[in-house]
Motif scaffolding. Structure first.
Motif, PDB file in Angstrom:
ATOM      1  N   LEU A  40       0.706  -1.399  -0.063  1.00  0.00           N
ATOM      2  CA  LEU A  40       0.097  -0.194   0.085  1.00  0.00           C
ATOM      3  C   LEU A  40       0.824   1.259  -0.047  1.00  0.00           C
ATOM      4  CD1 LEU A  40      -2.757  -0.975   2.488  1.00  0.00           C
ATOM      5  CD2 LEU A  40      -2.893  -1.429   0.165  1.00  0.00           C
ATOM      6  N   ARG A  41       2.191   1.369   0.737  1.00  0.00           N
ATOM      7  CA  ARG A  41       2.860   2.359   0.803  1.00  0.00           C
ATOM      8  C   ARG A  41       3.518   2.556  -0.661  1.00  0.00           C
ATOM      9  NH1 ARG A  41       4.066   3.794   6.131  1.00  0.00           N
ATOM     10  NH2 ARG A  41       3.776   1.841   7.771  1.00  0.00           N
ATOM     11  N   ASN A  42       3.591   1.668  -1.316  1.00  0.00           N
ATOM     12  CA  ASN A  42       4.258   1.904  -2.568  1.00  0.00           C
ATOM     13  C   ASN A  42       3.520   2.270  -3.563  1.00  0.00           C
ATOM     14  OD1 ASN A  42       6.887   1.380  -1.650  1.00  0.00           O
ATOM     15  ND2 ASN A  42       6.672  -0.844  -1.653  1.00  0.00           N
ATOM     16  N   ALA A  71      -8.069 -11.331  13.124  1.00  0.00           N
ATOM     17  CA  ALA A  71      -7.369 -11.296  14.357  1.00  0.00           C
ATOM     18  C   ALA A  71      -5.931 -11.144  14.516  1.00  0.00           C
ATOM     19  CB  ALA A  71      -7.599 -12.968  14.852  1.00  0.00           C
ATOM     20  N   ALA A  72      -5.003 -11.882  13.584  1.00  0.00           N
ATOM     21  CA  ALA A  72      -3.780 -11.612  13.407  1.00  0.00           C
ATOM     22  C   ALA A  72      -3.310  -9.952  13.146  1.00  0.00           C
ATOM     23  CB  ALA A  72      -3.061 -12.655  12.870  1.00  0.00           C
ATOM     24  N   ALA A  73      -4.294  -9.466  12.057  1.00  0.00           N
ATOM     25  CA  ALA A  73      -4.013  -8.165  11.379  1.00  0.00           C
ATOM     26  C   ALA A  73      -4.112  -7.080  12.352  1.00  0.00           C
ATOM     27  CB  ALA A  73      -4.555  -8.331  10.112  1.00  0.00           C
ATOM     28  N   LEU A  74      -5.365  -7.245  12.952  1.00  0.00           N
ATOM     29  CA  LEU A  74      -5.883  -6.016  13.555  1.00  0.00           C
ATOM     30  C   LEU A  74      -4.852  -5.249  14.652  1.00  0.00           C
ATOM     31  CD1 LEU A  74      -9.549  -6.703  14.486  1.00  0.00           C
ATOM     32  CD2 LEU A  74      -8.535  -4.702  12.934  1.00  0.00           C
ATOM     33  N   PRO A  75      -4.108  -6.130  15.493  1.00  0.00           N
ATOM     34  CA  PRO A  75      -3.045  -5.593  16.500  1.00  0.00           C
ATOM     35  C   PRO A  75      -1.969  -4.691  15.678  1.00  0.00           C
ATOM     36  CG  PRO A  75      -3.573  -7.691  17.276  1.00  0.00           C
ATOM     37  CD  PRO A  75      -4.029  -7.596  15.955  1.00  0.00           C
ATOM     38  N   VAL A  76      -1.621  -5.432  14.337  1.00  0.00           N
ATOM     39  CA  VAL A  76      -0.505  -4.682  13.576  1.00  0.00           C
ATOM     40  C   VAL A  76      -0.889  -3.447  12.941  1.00  0.00           C
ATOM     41  CG1 VAL A  76       1.306  -5.013  11.679  1.00  0.00           C
ATOM     42  CG2 VAL A  76       0.361  -6.968  13.049  1.00  0.00           C
ATOM     43  N   LEU A  77      -2.252  -3.409  12.437  1.00  0.00           N
ATOM     44  CA  LEU A  77      -2.754  -2.227  11.815  1.00  0.00           C
ATOM     45  C   LEU A  77      -3.118  -1.073  12.749  1.00  0.00           C
ATOM     46  CD1 LEU A  77      -5.629  -3.941   9.728  1.00  0.00           C
ATOM     47  CD2 LEU A  77      -3.500  -3.392   9.156  1.00  0.00           C
ATOM     48  N   ARG A  78      -3.425  -1.499  13.979  1.00  0.00           N
ATOM     49  CA  ARG A  78      -3.708  -0.432  14.956  1.00  0.00           C
ATOM     50  C   ARG A  78      -2.493   0.186  15.261  1.00  0.00           C
ATOM     51  NH1 ARG A  78      -6.683  -4.826  18.046  1.00  0.00           N
ATOM     52  NH2 ARG A  78      -8.714  -4.479  17.638  1.00  0.00           N
ATOM     53  N   ARG A  79      -1.271  -0.601  15.657  1.00  0.00           N
ATOM     54  CA  ARG A  79       0.137  -0.034  15.694  1.00  0.00           C
ATOM     55  C   ARG A  79       0.786   0.885  14.720  1.00  0.00           C
ATOM     56  NH1 ARG A  79       3.763  -4.726  15.822  1.00  0.00           N
ATOM     57  NH2 ARG A  79       4.145  -4.061  13.737  1.00  0.00           N
ATOM     58  N   GLU A  80       0.476   0.132  13.398  1.00  0.00           N
ATOM     59  CA  GLU A  80       0.991   0.883  12.070  1.00  0.00           C
ATOM     60  C   GLU A  80       0.200   2.258  11.804  1.00  0.00           C
ATOM     61  OE1 GLU A  80       3.925   0.125  10.679  1.00  0.00           O
ATOM     62  OE2 GLU A  80       4.080  -1.499  12.490  1.00  0.00           O
ATOM     63  N   LEU A  81      -1.101   2.298  12.125  1.00  0.00           N
ATOM     64  CA  LEU A  81      -1.689   3.450  12.016  1.00  0.00           C
ATOM     65  C   LEU A  81      -1.361   4.357  12.867  1.00  0.00           C
ATOM     66  CD1 LEU A  81      -3.838   4.908  10.213  1.00  0.00           C
ATOM     67  CD2 LEU A  81      -5.727   3.875  11.664  1.00  0.00           C
ATOM     68  N   ALA A  82      -1.208   4.130  14.109  1.00  0.00           N
ATOM     69  CA  ALA A  82      -0.961   5.259  15.156  1.00  0.00           C
ATOM     70  C   ALA A  82       0.363   5.744  14.780  1.00  0.00           C
ATOM     71  CB  ALA A  82      -0.917   4.425  16.436  1.00  0.00           C
ATOM     72  N   ALA A  83       1.537   4.798  14.361  1.00  0.00           N
ATOM     73  CA  ALA A  83       2.575   5.324  13.984  1.00  0.00           C
ATOM     74  C   ALA A  83       2.468   6.446  12.786  1.00  0.00           C
ATOM     75  CB  ALA A  83       3.769   4.188  13.756  1.00  0.00           C
ATOM     76  N   GLU A  84       1.789   5.723  11.902  1.00  0.00           N
ATOM     77  CA  GLU A  84       1.870   6.862  10.720  1.00  0.00           C
ATOM     78  C   GLU A  84       0.979   8.091  11.095  1.00  0.00           C
ATOM     79  OE1 GLU A  84       2.452   6.816   6.529  1.00  0.00           O
ATOM     80  OE2 GLU A  84       2.854   5.198   7.903  1.00  0.00           O
ATOM     81  N   LEU A  85       0.168   8.249  11.902  1.00  0.00           N
ATOM     82  CA  LEU A  85      -0.443   9.481  12.069  1.00  0.00           C
ATOM     83  C   LEU A  85       0.467  10.408  12.717  1.00  0.00           C
ATOM     84  CD1 LEU A  85      -3.880   7.986  13.253  1.00  0.00           C
ATOM     85  CD2 LEU A  85      -3.616   9.766  11.497  1.00  0.00           C
ATOM     86  N   LYS A  86       1.607  10.017  13.239  1.00  0.00           N
ATOM     87  CA  LYS A  86       2.589  10.698  13.950  1.00  0.00           C
ATOM     88  C   LYS A  86       3.527  11.443  12.997  1.00  0.00           C
ATOM     89  CE  LYS A  86       2.542   8.063  18.392  1.00  0.00           C
ATOM     90  NZ  LYS A  86       3.225   7.276  19.366  1.00  0.00           N
ATOM     91  N   LYS A  87       3.523  10.837  11.609  1.00  0.00           N
ATOM     92  CA  LYS A  87       4.566  11.754  10.672  1.00  0.00           C
ATOM     93  C   LYS A  87       3.817  12.823  10.233  1.00  0.00           C
ATOM     94  CE  LYS A  87       5.931   6.844   9.210  1.00  0.00           C
ATOM     95  NZ  LYS A  87       5.947   6.039   7.840  1.00  0.00           N
ATOM     96  N   ALA A  88       4.919  13.723   9.932  1.00  0.00           N
ATOM     97  CA  ALA A  88       4.722  14.984   9.201  1.00  0.00           C
ATOM     98  C   ALA A  88       3.687  14.900   8.026  1.00  0.00           C
ATOM     99  CB  ALA A  88       5.833  15.881   9.065  1.00  0.00           C
ATOM    100  N   GLN A  89       3.886  14.007   7.207  1.00  0.00           N
ATOM    101  CA  GLN A  89       3.269  13.602   5.813  1.00  0.00           C
ATOM    102  C   GLN A  89       2.986  12.234   6.008  1.00  0.00           C
ATOM    103  OE1 GLN A  89       5.838  15.213   2.914  1.00  0.00           O
ATOM    104  NE2 GLN A  89       4.934  17.071   3.010  1.00  0.00           N
ATOM    105  N   PRO A  90       1.763  11.963   6.319  1.00  0.00           N
ATOM    106  CA  PRO A  90       1.388  10.562   6.549  1.00  0.00           C
ATOM    107  C   PRO A  90       0.914   9.985   5.150  1.00  0.00           C
ATOM    108  CG  PRO A  90      -0.347  11.790   7.386  1.00  0.00           C
ATOM    109  CD  PRO A  90       1.127  12.630   7.317  1.00  0.00           C
ATOM    110  N   ASN A  91       1.184   8.657   4.926  1.00  0.00           N
ATOM    111  CA  ASN A  91       0.848   8.086   3.598  1.00  0.00           C
ATOM    112  C   ASN A  91      -0.698   8.297   3.530  1.00  0.00           C
ATOM    113  OD1 ASN A  91      -0.284   5.659   1.748  1.00  0.00           O
ATOM    114  ND2 ASN A  91       1.859   5.869   1.235  1.00  0.00           N
TER     115      ASN A  91
END
Length: 380
Positions: A40-42, A71-91
């Motif tokens: 998705l990032r690419n 079940a396996a994806a949701l914890p990763v998605l939460r973590r990655e989205l929270a990190a993305e939101l902290k970026k100056a220019q989120p994807n």
């Protein structure tokens, strides 16, 4: 002792081997999820039609995979989205897809993070340019929370834009105004006040009036009646239509008191046509019109439902998302329940109907609005 020591060494070795074998297996779902996010990032940030189509295909494939491995994806998605939101220019693609996924596939606790992602989308960025259908679905799912901070995005992309949404499962395209009805309509009175505040914006007044016809009330009559003196025939026609469709007795009075001597051209023609309707704007005539609406029976007078039967009819409408398949609207209008109580119940029905995105839903919402306006003339 030697046997015990040998057993202990063997036990620790077994644990070590098990750990080495289980670590990659445990990490595999996270690695697979991260690999999907990397795709998705690419995705290229381009509005070229071929790239948009291919990008949507990849996004849909990612959604299917995430849904199958939720079940396996949701914890990763939460973590990655929270990190993305902290970026100056989120994807922007990540904000759209992860935020939407958490909204519809996550838990109630995920809604705050999902909304953060939606609010962080650029209203004039790549997502509104290339992913309008998906953005509509994301906003539609989130509008139920009635957060007014979404109005900025909704105004820019949908109210001032030209977004239509194709529904392949119905073979139906939601037009520009209807797209907005489904979004703003869920906000109820909050949307009405917001839209009334846009009536003096020449770039927004037409769409705002169109939406007020569907979600407005007599509360907006003063603001809309002030537009009758406009020199723009299209604005005049929309303002007049609102007063007739949603203004109740106050709308009828505003039109009756309007000095039309200064009208010219199309505005005057439209006024003369609608002026003839004013005399028939009364409860009995409007009930007769309801008998011709879907679910009505124009061959016989409506039954007078007692309070319990009227409440049951409202409950059936709400349960069936506003479908009048088994309910006659004229019978609700003439029922024993107080008009104010009926109107409150019908507004809830309308909000429920807005969860159904289809041409049939809009027909039912139109019937509900006609019924609400009719009840405003009942006089109790």
């Amino acid at each position: 002792m030697a046997v015990a020591k040998k057993w202990a060494v063997g036990w620790w070795c077994a644990l070590a081997v098990a750990g080495m074998m289980s670590t990659p297996a445990a990490a595999a779902p996270e690695d697979d999820t991260l690999a999907k996010l990397a795709q998705l990032r690419n995705l290229p940030a381009t509005s070229a039609a071929a790239d948009v189509q291919q990008g949507r295909k990849e996004l849909d494939n990612a959604w299917r995979w995430l849904g199958n491995n939720k079940a396996a994806a949701l914890p990763v998605l939460r973590r990655e989205l929270a990190a993305e939101l902290k970026k100056a220019q989120p994807n922007q693609y990540l904000l759209l897809e992860l935020g939407h996924f958490l909204r519809v596939q996550g838990t109630a606790a995920d809604r705050a993070l999902s909304l953060q992602a939606l609010l962080a989308l650029d209203p004039v960025g790549i997502v509104p340019q290339t992913q309008q259908d998906q953005l509509f679905r994301f906003v539609h799912a989130s509008a139920a929370d009635r957060d007014p901070r979404l109005f900025k995005l909704m105004d820019q992309v949908f109210l001032r834009g030209h977004v239509t949404v194709f529904l392949p499962q119905h073979g139906y395209t939601v037009d520009e105004t209807s797209v907005c009805i489904y979004l703003y309509g869920q906000y109820g009175a909050l949307a009405e006040r917001h839209l009334a505040g846009l009536l003096h914006d020449p770039q927004a007044v037409h769409r705002a009036l169109e939406l007020l016809m569907w979600v407005g009330s007599p509360d907006s009559v003063p603001a809309v009646a002030a537009l009758l003196n406009t020199a723009d025939a299209d604005t005049f026609a929309r303002a007049t239509t609102f007063l007739l469709r949603a203004g109740g007795p106050a709308g009828r009075e505003a039109l009756g008191n309007f000095d039309a001597r200064g009208l010219q051209g199309k505005a005057r023609e439209f006024y003369l046509q609608t002026r003839q309707q004013l005399a028939s704007m009364n409860f009995d005539t409007l009930v007769h019109q309801l008998e011709e609406a879907p679910g009505g029976d124009g061959n016989q007078p409506p039954r007078r439902l007692d309070a319990a039967a009227a409440q049951a009819a409202l409950a059936a409408l709400e349960q069936n998302y506003g479908s009048y398949a088994d309910v006659q609207p004229a019978e609700i209008a003439t029922s024993a329940l107080p008009a104010a109580q009926l109107i409150d119940g019908l507004i809830r029905v309308r909000e429920r109907s807005l969860l159904r995105i289809s041409g049939e839903a809009l027909t039912d919402i139109d019937t509900t609005n006609t019924l609400i306006n009719t009840l405003r003339f009942r006089g109790d």
